[in-house]
Structures are given as structure tokens and as C-alpha cells.
Design a protein around this motif. Sequence first.
Motif, PDB file in Angstrom:
ATOM      1  N   LEU A  40       0.824  -1.209   0.000  1.00  0.00           N
ATOM      2  CA  LEU A  40       0.000   0.000   0.000  1.00  0.00           C
ATOM      3  C   LEU A  40       0.861   1.263   0.000  1.00  0.00           C
ATOM      4  N   ILE A  97      -8.846   4.992  -2.205  1.00  0.00           N
ATOM      5  CA  ILE A  97      -8.748   3.543  -2.069  1.00  0.00           C
ATOM      6  C   ILE A  97     -10.149   3.002  -1.829  1.00  0.00           C
ATOM      7  N   VAL A 131      -6.883   1.236  -6.031  1.00  0.00           N
ATOM      8  CA  VAL A 131      -6.105   2.400  -5.614  1.00  0.00           C
ATOM      9  C   VAL A 131      -5.989   3.328  -6.826  1.00  0.00           C
TER      10      VAL A 131
END
Length: 294
Positions: A197, A215, A229
Motif C-alpha cells: 500500500l 482507495i 487504488v
Amino acid sequence: MKIRTRFLLVGVWLVFTVSLAAWWLIFGLQQSDRLQQIMSATGTSEQTSQVFRQHKMIAWEGSILLVSLMVGGGALFYLVVQTHQQSERLKEFFATFSHDLKTSLTSLRLQAEALQEDFRDQSSPLINRLLGDTVRLQVQLENSLFLADANERKLFIEKLELVRLLEPVRNHWPEAKVEVQGNGYVFVDSRAFESVLKNLVHNSLSHGEAKSVKISINSGSNGRVEIRVADDGSGFRGDFAKLGQLFLRHAAKSGSGVGLYLVKNLVRDMGGEIEFSNAESGFVASLNMPGEMA
């Protein structure tokens, strides 16, 4: 390659070559003995003497070959052990060095955040740049640790809540807008997925020059969770098939490719899939991970 695999390959090579050489020596001596017996019965003394010399030559050359192969195999075993020991020493040094560096970077970031808080009413590009560079160094250091430990990396898969995983990522870039929509649970390694991430958000903010990242968490099929994302940056202009290849620069300002390379490999190792694409307003990374909606 693991040390056991290296030892296994050297052992297989040594057994195969020594067995082949031994078989050749035994077969050659047997044929030489038969020829010597035939020459003793039917041939001249000179022919018998010549066959005897050939018999001795085969015995000497075969013995030297066997000894050479065993010495070479022993040398290979020694080199594998030495290489493994040197690699372990380098890993210990790198681990100690990276730990000290992470501590220093964390302290530097805290001081930069304190300065930013003190000058909140005044715009300070230097403090913002210092904070951004510190975050970038932290991400790159974490990537280096994952890359150095790629061959022996072990993942601890557990059920984790996505919102809790995303909270440290949002705090990592307080100056950027990181919006989270939805929630769910994924079966991943905590440190590895957090690195995934962070690299995706870092890629959007640093290389895509995005101002915000969204997100989205949605339900997938067959016990999967879809994580999208998306940013509002400039997107990617290049071959998506080559995106994520190590040390491949797509443009003059492109990075080393380590971040997305690790993203693809870590997602795959955790049983997931990832795809990259462009949207109307930026770059999109779509993750398909084992999990369930909250």
C-alpha cells in the motif's frame, strides 16, 4: 537460492561425475585385461608389452581423473560454505545498519513534523520538502530490506482489517489526501501488505504527481476482495506489460522500478493478483486479494 539447494546441486553433480568416471575406469581396465589375455595367447611380445603399457595408462589417467573430480567437488562445497557465510555476514551488517538508519529517519521525521506544526501558520516549502524526502527514504529503505531478503522471505498470513492496515499509510503522508471507501478483511502478511500500500501511494504522489489518492474496497467473487487504488495524477505513459520490471526506466524521471516490482511479487506471494491501468484522471492499481467484506 537456499544453501540446502546449493549443497544438493553440488552433491548431485559430484556423484554423477565420479560415478561416470569410475564406470569408465572399470570398463576400460576390463577391456584392457581382455585384450592383454588375447595378445598373450596369440600376439607377439611387443604387442603384449604395448597393451600392458596402455593398461597402466588407463589406470593412471582414470585414477587422476577420479581424484581431480573429488578435489573439485570438495572445492565447490568449500566455496558454497564460504559464500553462504559471507552472505550471512552481509545480511547481519545490512540488518544492523538498516535498523540504525530507520531509527535515525524516524527521529528526523518526528523533528520535521514538529517544525511543520510550529510553522503551521506560515508556508515553509523547505520543511515540507524535508518531510517528503524523509518519507521517501523510509519507503526506499523498506523496499531494500524486502529486496535483500527476497530468497528467504517468509510471510505470516493472518486475517486483518483493511481500515486498520490503511491508517498507517494515511498517516505516512499527512499532507496528501488519502481517502478510504469501504472496509473488509484480507488474509495477508501485515508488514508485506502495508509495504504494498505504501509503495502504491508513494508511486502516485511521487511519480504521478497526484494530490489525492482514493482507495475503494469492494466485494469480489469466490472469497476475494477487490481493492482499487486510484489517483488524480498524470497516469502512466508506457508499456503496461513492462511496468514493475526491476531497474527498468520508462522515462528520464522514472524511478528504479523496485517499488512496483516488490508490489507485484508480494501480492503474488500472498495469493493475490494486481493489474495496472490508466483512468480518466490518473493511474489505477487494482488488487484482488483473498478476504471478505466487513
